[in-house]
Design a protein around this motif. Structure first.
Motif, mmCIF file in Angstrom:
data_model
loop_
_atom_site.group_PDB
_atom_site.id
_atom_site.type_symbol
_atom_site.label_atom_id
_atom_site.label_comp_id
_atom_site.label_asym_id
_atom_site.label_seq_id
_atom_site.Cartn_x
_atom_site.Cartn_y
_atom_site.Cartn_z
ATOM 1 N N ARG A 93 -10.013 -0.537 -8.846
ATOM 2 C CA ARG A 93 -10.706 0.466 -8.031
ATOM 3 C C ARG A 93 -10.065 0.571 -6.638
ATOM 4 N N GLU A 94 -9.852 -0.567 -5.994
ATOM 5 C CA GLU A 94 -9.297 -0.577 -4.638
ATOM 6 C C GLU A 94 -7.854 -0.058 -4.613
ATOM 7 N N LEU A 95 -7.040 -0.518 -5.549
ATOM 8 C CA LEU A 95 -5.639 -0.089 -5.573
ATOM 9 C C LEU A 95 -5.523 1.389 -5.928
ATOM 10 N N SER A 96 -6.350 1.843 -6.847
ATOM 11 C CA SER A 96 -6.347 3.254 -7.229
ATOM 12 C C SER A 96 -6.661 4.140 -6.031
ATOM 13 N N ALA A 97 -7.648 3.734 -5.240
ATOM 14 C CA ALA A 97 -7.997 4.501 -4.041
ATOM 15 C C ALA A 97 -6.886 4.420 -2.999
ATOM 16 N N LEU A 98 -6.313 3.237 -2.828
ATOM 17 C CA LEU A 98 -5.269 3.008 -1.831
ATOM 18 C C LEU A 98 -4.015 3.819 -2.119
ATOM 19 N N LEU A 99 -3.617 3.871 -3.399
ATOM 20 C CA LEU A 99 -2.365 4.543 -3.773
ATOM 21 C C LEU A 99 -2.593 5.897 -4.436
ATOM 22 N N ASP A 100 -3.826 6.355 -4.447
ATOM 23 C CA ASP A 100 -4.183 7.669 -4.975
ATOM 24 C C ASP A 100 -3.713 7.854 -6.419
ATOM 25 N N PHE A 101 -4.164 6.951 -7.297
ATOM 26 C CA PHE A 101 -3.808 7.024 -8.708
ATOM 27 C C PHE A 101 -4.485 8.179 -9.430
ATOM 28 N N ASP A 114 2.198 1.240 -15.868
ATOM 29 C CA ASP A 114 2.653 2.628 -15.979
ATOM 30 C C ASP A 114 2.740 3.292 -14.608
ATOM 31 N N ARG A 115 1.709 3.119 -13.801
ATOM 32 C CA ARG A 115 1.704 3.752 -12.475
ATOM 33 C C ARG A 115 2.736 3.139 -11.546
ATOM 34 N N LEU A 116 2.761 1.816 -11.478
ATOM 35 C CA LEU A 116 3.678 1.160 -10.545
ATOM 36 C C LEU A 116 5.137 1.351 -10.928
ATOM 37 N N SER A 117 5.423 1.319 -12.213
ATOM 38 C CA SER A 117 6.822 1.358 -12.641
ATOM 39 C C SER A 117 7.428 2.745 -12.600
ATOM 40 N N ALA A 118 6.603 3.781 -12.669
ATOM 41 C CA ALA A 118 7.185 5.122 -12.788
ATOM 42 C C ALA A 118 6.573 6.183 -11.885
ATOM 43 N N ASP A 119 5.323 6.032 -11.480
ATOM 44 C CA ASP A 119 4.639 7.144 -10.825
ATOM 45 C C ASP A 119 4.610 7.104 -9.301
ATOM 46 N N LEU A 120 4.896 5.969 -8.697
ATOM 47 C CA LEU A 120 4.785 5.850 -7.248
ATOM 48 C C LEU A 120 6.059 6.258 -6.541
ATOM 49 N N GLU A 121 5.903 7.032 -5.484
ATOM 50 C CA GLU A 121 7.047 7.359 -4.637
ATOM 51 C C GLU A 121 7.419 6.103 -3.856
ATOM 52 N N ARG A 122 8.672 5.777 -3.838
ATOM 53 C CA ARG A 122 9.160 4.614 -3.143
ATOM 54 C C ARG A 122 9.867 5.032 -1.864
ATOM 55 N N PRO A 123 10.050 4.160 -0.912
ATOM 56 C CA PRO A 123 9.761 2.735 -0.905
ATOM 57 C C PRO A 123 8.275 2.484 -0.629
#
Length: 171
Positions: A93-101, A114-123
């Motif tokens: 819940r907290e991470l989803s809100a923090l990173l807007d999953f 799935d989200r961390l490996s492919a969906d997040l804009e880096r860095p």
């Protein structure tokens, strides 16, 4: 933005001024622009062994000693408060809100991968503060399983050789 991206491919260039004329930008649009600009600056710094010299409000980038110092400056840092994470469910819940999953996030370790490996804009740098409180509340096995996904994501980005990558700290 295309001109700045093209300039990043040239070993040296000069940025005189960036002006935003529209006052109707949302905070999210401004933050996204800042993240893209930082990415361009980091790529430019990586392409010039002697570094770049900036003047004015971004002068903190001048005379930095290493590429890693420059990259840390540019990471999008997100803090996860361990005092709010007492279960795996709380973590998701907290991470989803923090990173807007978004609303379709599955709230399980496979969905996290799935989200961390492919969906997040880096860095991105995820800092899990007071993590010992989380470990004590959720149990070592659950905590270690979550950290294993974070580490797997970090390793993937390193193995791919990405300059913009996911990183985390457990404090």
């Amino acid at each position: 933005m295309q001109a700045a991206a093209a300039a990043a491919e040239v070993p040296s260039f000069e940025v005189r001024m960036i002006t935003l004329h529209s006052h109707e930008l949302t905070l999210q649009e401004i933050l996204e622009f800042e993240a893209r600009l930082r990415s361009v600056i980091v790529r430019a710094l990586e392409s010039t062994p002697n570094g770049l010299r900036f003047e004015g409000e971004v002068s903190r980038f001048s005379n930095m000693s290493s590429f890693e110092d420059r990259k840390v400056e540019s990471k999008m840092r997100h803090g996860l408060a361990g005092s709010r994470v007492r279960s795996e469910s709380d973590f998701h819940r907290e991470l989803s809100a923090l990173l807007d999953f978004g609303p379709h996030y599955g709230c399980n370790l496979n969905a996290l991968w799935d989200r961390l490996s492919a969906d997040l804009e880096r860095p991105i740098l995820l800092v899990w503060t007071k993590s010992e409180q989380s470990r004590a509340a959720m149990g070592t096995a659950t905590f270690d399983a979550i950290v294993a996904v974070l580490e797997r994501t970090r390793r993937q980005d390193l193995d791919f050789g990405w300059s913009d990558r996911f990183d985390y700290r457990v404090e």
